[in-house]
Design an enzyme around this catalytic site. Structure first.
Site, short mmCIF file in Angstrom:
data_model
loop_
_atom_site.label_atom_id
_atom_site.label_comp_id
_atom_site.label_asym_id
_atom_site.label_seq_id
_atom_site.Cartn_x
_atom_site.Cartn_y
_atom_site.Cartn_z
NE ARG A 25 -3.92 2.24 1.99
CZ ARG A 25 -4.31 3.14 2.87
NH1 ARG A 25 -3.77 3.17 4.08
NH2 ARG A 25 -5.26 4.01 2.55
CD GLU A 27 -3.16 6.90 2.48
OE1 GLU A 27 -3.62 7.38 3.55
OE2 GLU A 27 -3.87 6.56 1.53
CG ASP A 28 -0.12 2.00 4.97
OD1 ASP A 28 -0.71 3.08 5.07
OD2 ASP A 28 -0.63 0.90 5.25
N GLY A 58 0.17 5.99 -19.82
CA GLY A 58 -0.71 5.79 -20.96
C GLY A 58 -1.12 4.35 -21.14
CD GLU A 92 -0.85 -5.53 -6.60
OE1 GLU A 92 -0.86 -4.74 -7.56
OE2 GLU A 92 -0.16 -5.36 -5.57
#
Length: 698
Positions: A25, A27-28, A58, A92
């Site tokens: 993750r 953010e962690d 892209g 995931e």
């Protein structure tokens, strides 16, 4: 898994682009722990995937992640306190574990960063908060049906439980919270796993799915005891292939592993047991060498190396329990939860040992045999149409033995139909030397000449015969038959059918008979056993038999192909009137009667002429009793529809078993020595009286 899926699993590592796939993750930990771990992996030379660096802008992010996952050898999942708040991470995780199920050789390594496995497994603390948050978001969004959402959540929770149960690394437990030390340990573990080489297996895996499943269920039965399984069966049946496949699929779930190949062969060499011990120690200690100078010292070193680790150990091709003792000492000093797999041709190897599972590898069934053979002979899972008729003969010859299907199929690859026919005729006369070499190991392993000679007698004369009758006959021939048969069963050389008859795989039978043929390849009269009708007839006609001959079979109906004569015996004696009546009765259309009758009458005359020639040939096949004059050791004799000319006193008096179907005389001649006979079979004979006068058995 089917053959295609299994093959993809076994070869998956050869298509890998990345060494490591990092799941975390962002953010962690993206700018802290994961960034430091990523840098350390790169510096160690491991090509590592993480989404922000590897996905070109892209491109479709989800498809690129899926592609990277499938092309990685190891997936690292960094579980942090906020991991479960990310639906992306949970999706995931589900994909990673699904990929592992499809390709079992892919390694998944959970890293527990500031969380413990129990929190992940039970979805406790921050993980519980995360699922509560997802529930609130669902109520606000209300974009999916309740059942669909519930199924998705259950899938996430199941994935978390599965991942938490894998062998992982915990920051607090393994490095006391020191991140730099922990990262070094992770890099070292990745290096160890990447250096683990998968064992090579056969190119086409057919019929292994159910067999692997059964061994895997034993491996994962939840028992904490040290458990052993013996995988047994005849040579070439696929024991080693099965053991290798199970090993490749499971070694990552153990703290240490070792596959000791060719135990029987290596242990017979000088210092062979020391070599095996050294390899085991090196495997357990991950390459570290230990100096040992004798077997006892090696056993002590192995005990020290394994007592604190859950070990997966495979000992391949073990022939005797002493080999296990000389390598391991065979004391229960493995750590609880260790598993030991042994492959052997010896069914009785550890049968008396408590808590030892016995697993017999059976031959392939018809569909499996056809598929495996087709891969080797045609390069595809099904045969080419032009060869279908010949396939029946090939599959019958191979008898479901994977080794034979592989060798014969490969030898016929790309050959014409005519070459196939010639090759099959040769195979049926002279067995393939590669197959024979493997099968003969079981014969050579028999402890003495007694059991070897018993096997040869059964291979030549007693397949399909009742066990009790065979024991009575062969006991009189000097064998200890009951224990001998048990020894042969123990070596997977003989089986007993449900109706108590002796049975043997066709290729084992051919192996035994080839051993006899090699006693005198060019002069059958110097062989100990004659089972081939042509060889027997030639020996008797040419009076070429010697005192070496102990058993002989001759069936003139088989030799001459007289099945047609038996079927037509009623017609052979029909007279002209009956033939006319037959034609008049069964041919009714009057305008066709004359021409058809004429054609059938011509055909009938041809048949009568053929039988006249047959009768002339029959008279030439009478043999003389002089042919037996030198066969003093003849114990077993089977003569079917044979007529002998001369005095019966020339037949040997050592006979224990006589079978003479179609015996031509009304009585047994008084000079026919049968004093030592224990079995007599005179079916379909002309006997009216056993013998004239009084016979006294001395």
């Amino acid at each position: 898994m089917d053959a295609t899926r299994a093959q993809e699993a076994l070869s998956s590592t050869s298509r890998c682009t990345y060494h490591v796939f990092l799941s975390f993750r962002g953010e962690d930990t993206r700018k802290t722990f994961t960034d430091h771990l990523y840098t350390a992996l790169l510096q160690a030379g491991f090509h590592t995937f993480r989404d922000d660096d590897e996905i070109e802008r892209g491109h479709n992010i989800e498809s690129e992640l899926q592609k990277a996952l499938q092309q990685s050898k190891i997936s690292i999942i960094v579980f942090s306190k906020g991991y479960a708040f990310s639906r992306w991470c949970l999706d995931e995780l589900v994909q990673i574990l699904e990929h592992k199920r499809n390709c079992p050789h892919v390694v998944v390594l959970p890293i527990f960063y500031d969380v413990f496995p129990s929190q992940v497994r039970k979805q406790a603390d921050s993980f519980a908060e995360a699922f509560a948050s997802h529930e609130e978001q669902f109520k606000e969004e209300n974009t999916k049906g309740e059942k669909q959402w519930t199924d998705k959540v259950e899938g996430w929770k199941a994935a978390l439980r599965e991942a938490a149960d894998l062998a992982g690394m915990v920051l607090q437990n393994q490095a006391d919270g020191h991140e730099s030390k922990f990262i070094q340990q992770i890099v070292q573990e990745i290096g160890n796993k990447l250096n683990q080489t998968l064992l090579s297996v056969a190119p086409y895996i057919i019929g292994l799915e159910s067999r692997v499943r059964e061994i895997n269920s034993w491996l994962h039965d939840g028992s904490s005891d040290v458990r052993k399984v013996v995988i047994y069966g005849i040579g070439g049946i696929g024991k080693t292939t099965l053991a290798k496949t199970v090993y490749n699929l499971n070694f990552e779930n153990f703290e240490a592993k070792s596959f000791l190949a060719n135990v029987r062969e290596i242990s017979a060499q000088p210092n062979g047991f020391l070599r095996l011990q050294k390899q085991l120690i090196s495997d357990i200690l991950k390459g570290r060498k230990e100096k040992i100078y004798n077997i006892d010292e090696g056993i002590f070193t192995i005990e020290e190396a394994t007592c604190c680790k859950r070990v997966l150990l495979v000992l391949d091709d073990v022939d005797h329990e002493d080999q296990l003792r000389n390598i391991l000492g065979w004391r229960q000093w493995f750590r609880r939860g260790s598993k030991i797999i042994i492959t052997s041709r010896h069914e009785q190897l550890l049968k008396s040992t408590n808590r030892c599972k016995m697993f017999e590898v059976k031959k392939l069934d018809g569909d499996e045999s056809l598929q495996l053979f087709s891969w080797h002979a045609f390069g595809q899972s099904h045969p080419i149409k032009e060869y279908k008729e010949l396939l029946k003969r090939v599959l019958h010859h191979c008898g479901g033995l994977p080794l034979a299907l592989q060798i014969v199929g490969s030898s016929l690859f790309g050959k014409s139909v005519e070459t196939w026919k010639s090759a099959l005729e040769k195979l049926e006369a002279i067995p393939d030397s590669q197959i024979q070499k493997v099968l003969k190991i079981s014969f050579d392993s028999l402890s003495d000449d007694h059991d070897k000679n018993l096997f040869l007698d059964i291979a030549c004369f007693f397949i399909g015969k009742g066990r009790d009758d065979t024991v009575k006959i062969l006991d009189e021939c000097g064998f200890y038959t009951t224990i001998g048969i048990q020894n042969l069963i123990g070596r997977c050389l003989v089986t007993i059918s449900n109706d108590d008859k002796l049975m043997m795989h066709q290729l084992l039978r051919d192996m035994g008979r080839e051993i006899i043929r090699q006693e005198s390849p060019k002069e059958p009269g110097k062989r100990s056993r004659l089972w081939c009708h042509k060889d027997s007839f030639d020996v008797l006609r040419e009076v070429a038999g010697t005192e070496t001959v102990e058993g002989l079979i001759l069936d003139l109906h088989e030799l001459r192909g007289d099945k047609l004569a038996d079927a037509m015996s009623g017609v052979h004696n029909a007279d002209h009137h009956n033939t006319e009546q037959f034609l008049d009765t069964y041919i009714t259309p009057s305008h066709h009667k004359s021409s058809i009758r004429r054609s059938l009458w011509n055909c009938w005359n041809s048949i009568r002429a053929a039988f006249s020639r047959y009768d002339a040939v029959s008279n030439e096949l009478h043999l003389n009793t002089d042919a037996f004059a030198r066969m003093h050791k003849l114990r077993l004799l089977q003569l079917n529809y044979v007529q002998l000319i001369g005095g019966y006193e020339k037949l040997p008096n050592a006979l224990r078993s006589l079978s003479w179907h179609g015996f031509p005389s009304k009585t047994i001649p008084s000079n026919f020595h049968l004093e030592k006979l224990v079995a007599l079979d005179m079916r379909n004979s002309s006997l009216e009286q056993i013998w004239k006068g009084t016979r006294v058995r001395c």
